[in-house]
Design an enzyme around this catalytic site. Structure first.
Site, PDB file in Angstrom:
ATOM      1  N   LYS A  13      61.881 -77.340  22.604  1.00 65.37           N
ATOM      2  CA  LYS A  13      60.522 -77.823  22.373  1.00 65.37           C
ATOM      3  C   LYS A  13      59.917 -76.916  21.309  1.00 65.37           C
ATOM      4  CE  LYS A  13      55.953 -78.480  24.391  1.00 65.37           C
ATOM      5  NZ  LYS A  13      55.285 -77.518  23.466  1.00 65.37           N
TER       6      LYS A  13
ATOM      7  N   GLY B 236      56.166 -66.638  26.261  1.00 66.21           N
ATOM      8  CA  GLY B 236      54.799 -67.097  26.044  1.00 66.21           C
ATOM      9  C   GLY B 236      53.839 -66.463  27.027  1.00 66.21           C
ATOM     10  N   SER B 237      52.732 -67.145  27.275  1.00 62.39           N
ATOM     11  CA  SER B 237      51.658 -66.589  28.091  1.00 62.39           C
ATOM     12  C   SER B 237      52.004 -66.631  29.569  1.00 62.39           C
ATOM     13  CB  SER B 237      50.364 -67.376  27.857  1.00 62.39           C
ATOM     14  OG  SER B 237      50.465 -68.681  28.414  1.00 62.39           O
TER      15      SER B 237
ATOM     16  N   GLY C  87      53.554 -69.918  31.283  1.00 58.46           N
ATOM     17  CA  GLY C  87      54.874 -69.676  31.848  1.00 58.46           C
ATOM     18  C   GLY C  87      54.901 -69.853  33.348  1.00 58.46           C
TER      19      GLY C  87
ATOM     20  N   GLU D 146      59.620 -64.859  29.745  1.00 53.95           N
ATOM     21  CA  GLU D 146      59.090 -63.550  29.335  1.00 53.95           C
ATOM     22  C   GLU D 146      57.614 -63.764  29.106  1.00 53.95           C
ATOM     23  OE1 GLU D 146      57.243 -61.220  27.293  1.00 53.95           O
ATOM     24  OE2 GLU D 146      58.571 -61.646  25.596  1.00 53.95           O
TER      25      GLU D 146
ATOM     26  N   CYS E  49      55.130 -58.638  22.128  1.00 54.03           N
ATOM     27  CA  CYS E  49      55.098 -58.526  23.585  1.00 54.03           C
ATOM     28  C   CYS E  49      55.361 -57.094  24.049  1.00 54.03           C
ATOM     29  CB  CYS E  49      56.094 -59.489  24.217  1.00 54.03           C
ATOM     30  SG  CYS E  49      57.696 -59.538  23.413  1.00 54.03           S
TER      31      CYS E  49
END
Length: 504
Positions: free
Chosen positions: A182, A239-240, A244, A263, A300
């Site tokens: 995606k 991602g967030s 997530g 993550e 991150c």
């Protein structure tokens, strides 16, 4: 070199579009329009991935290694085009994008080498003991096999290394799994150009078309349909925490639950011990400011929190860090949404009782400038929200009265991607007390360094206890990342002619 966009989805070797489109939101340059994804397109892509998996999972390690190298070569061949479109979409400088492309292709080539060695298969054999009493033992052999079609979500902050052909895709393809990506809406054009490179590699290597598909988003329904499709066997996500966790919950609530390798973020605390501060406190302050503002703080592993004992040496560290941050220029953030979240996070921190501002700036639109705050141990322990990630160049210094309070702060941390110790030889006893705590809290523990910069190699771990990631036994960077998309299978008394080639 000018980039050429398809502005369509790539599904099993076919470029498919529709009239319902969304506009990209570039930091500079022209706006482009891309087709919305849909659950129907997801189903089409996953069905093709399942069909391709039957063939692709039976390819040899040498054939898959060649395929990965072909992808790397095709991406390198359009390097200038990738830098051009990614620079427009993200606002990242050319040097950063060229470095990230090198890392992306390096990951693909690293997994090709992993395939060549073959030790990731963890092959084992127990010989038959026909004469053993009271019960004979059969012949048993074990090896790791690919799990099936894998869903990969592109990340906003790494348009290449954690996106269409990034680490999740590379490790899944290396394992023998087909992949449905995606694409992230923050850089759809970059995903488009990279997907074209993968399509060319598929043809060069003679792989089945359905081994890779890419679908643009546009709504939550696309991601939800992807993780809930019964043929998807695992998910890779960067991602967030909010996004997530929502996808994680969908994965585990399926009729057939699947692993979600997410993550989700980290504050990456740095513990400054007294000997290190006395020897090089000002140097640490300058270097921390540089790490904090690198890439507008959109890593991150950005070290957003510092814990230090309140004394004169800590004040020297703070003064050096503040001076360095005051000289930092505004940087363009990756998306409007990330810029908004950064301002929101800054307001949350600054609005907390017991927080003292050391450096206030003004952020406008997608421009990020650094902020610096300090607080005490009592305030930190009383406000759990201070331990939530602020994605951007914001630093918070937690002053503790002594080493006992430093230990208390360490114990109360959530799971982290990294924890860092700055220590001298005089701090070894302090370090011995901290290390058992930090190794429980983080996937990577550093000494006298800065966590921004994740080496792609055998020993790297990029993951950690929740909420840093959803699976503390996995890594999304390094050669061990391939294990996420494999499962052990035991073969009992199977004739050799029927065994996988690597077990014969």
């Amino acid at each position: 070199m000018a980039y050429q966009l398809k502005q369509e989805h790539l599904i099993a070797g076919m470029w498919i579009g529709n009239s319902d489109r969304f506009a990209s939101s570039p930091g500079s340059g022209p706006t482009h329009h891309f087709p919305y994804g849909s659950p129907e397109l997801v189903h089409q892509a996953v069905e093709a991935a399942e069909e391709a998996f039957v063939t692709y999972s039976q390819t040899t390690r040498e054939e898959r290694a060649h395929f990965l190298r072909c992808i790397a070569e095709e991406i390198d061949a359009v390097g200038a085009e990738i830098t051009a479109i990614a620079g427009e979409e993200t606002g990242l400088p050319s040097a950063r994008l060229e470095g990230e492309r090198g890392r992306t292709c390096g990951q693909l080539r690293m997994f090709a080498e992993v395939l060549g060695k073959g030790d990731y298969l963890d092959c084992r054999k127990d010989v038959a003991l026909a004469e053993r009493t009271p019960i004979p033992r059969p012949e048993l052999r074990l090896m790791q096999l690919p799990v099936g079609p894998v869903a990969v979500f592109g990340a906003s902050n790494f348009p290449l290394a954690f996106s269409t052909a990034g680490g999740d895709t590379a490790s899944a393809l290396a394992a023998g799994c087909s992949v449905v990506v995606k694409a992230h809406q923050a850089h759809p054009g970059t995903s488009d150009v990279v997907a074209q490179a993968i399509e060319r590699a598929i043809r060069r290597a003679g792989m089945p078309n359905g081994v890779f598909s890419m679908i643009h988003g546009g709504s939550r329904a696309v991601g939800e349909a992807l993780v809930q499709h019964p043929l998807i066997t695992a998910v890779g996500f960067t991602g967030s925490l909010v996004g997530g966790r929502a996808l994680f919950d969908l994965c585990v609530s399926r009729a057939n639950p699947i692993p979600f390798y997410g993550e989700l973020g980290s504050i990456n605390p740095m513990f400054l011990l007294p000997g290190a501060l006395a020897a090089r406190g000002e140097e640490i302050g300058k270097d921390w400011a540089s790490s904090l503002t690198m890439g507008a703080g959109q890593f991150c592993t950005n070290p957003g929190i510092v814990i230090a004992i309140e004394n004169e040496e800590t004040e020297k560290f703070i003064s050096a860090a503040k001076e360095a941050l005051e000289g930092a220029k505004p940087q363009t953030m990756l998306t409007d949404g990330i810029a908004y979240a950064y301002r929101e996070g800054q307001e949350r921190i600054s609005g907390t009782k017991g927080i003292r501002s050391l450096l206030d700036t003004v952020c406008e639109q997608r421009q990020a400038t650094p902020y610096l705050y300090e607080t005490d141990c009592k305030t930190w322990l009383a406000n759990g929200s201070l331990g939530h990630e602020v994605f951007g160049p914001l630093g918070l210094i937690v002053k503790v009265s002594d080493f006992v309070q430093m230990i208390e702060v360490a114990k109360r941390l959530d799971g982290q991607l990294t924890c860092t110790l700055h220590a001298s030889d005089a701090d070894i006893d302090f370090g011995r007390s901290l290390m058992p705590i930090l190794t429980r809290k983080a996937g990577r523990v550093l000494a006298n360094a800065y966590p921004t910069g994740v080496e792609v190699c055998d020993a790297m771990v990029h993951g950690g206890p929740y909420p840093a990631s959803t699976n503390f036994g996995a890594t999304s960077v390094g050669s061990m990342a391939i294990r996420r998309f494999l499962r052990p299978v035991c073969f009992q008394d199977i004739p050799e002619a029927l065994l996988p080639e690597d077990l014969r």
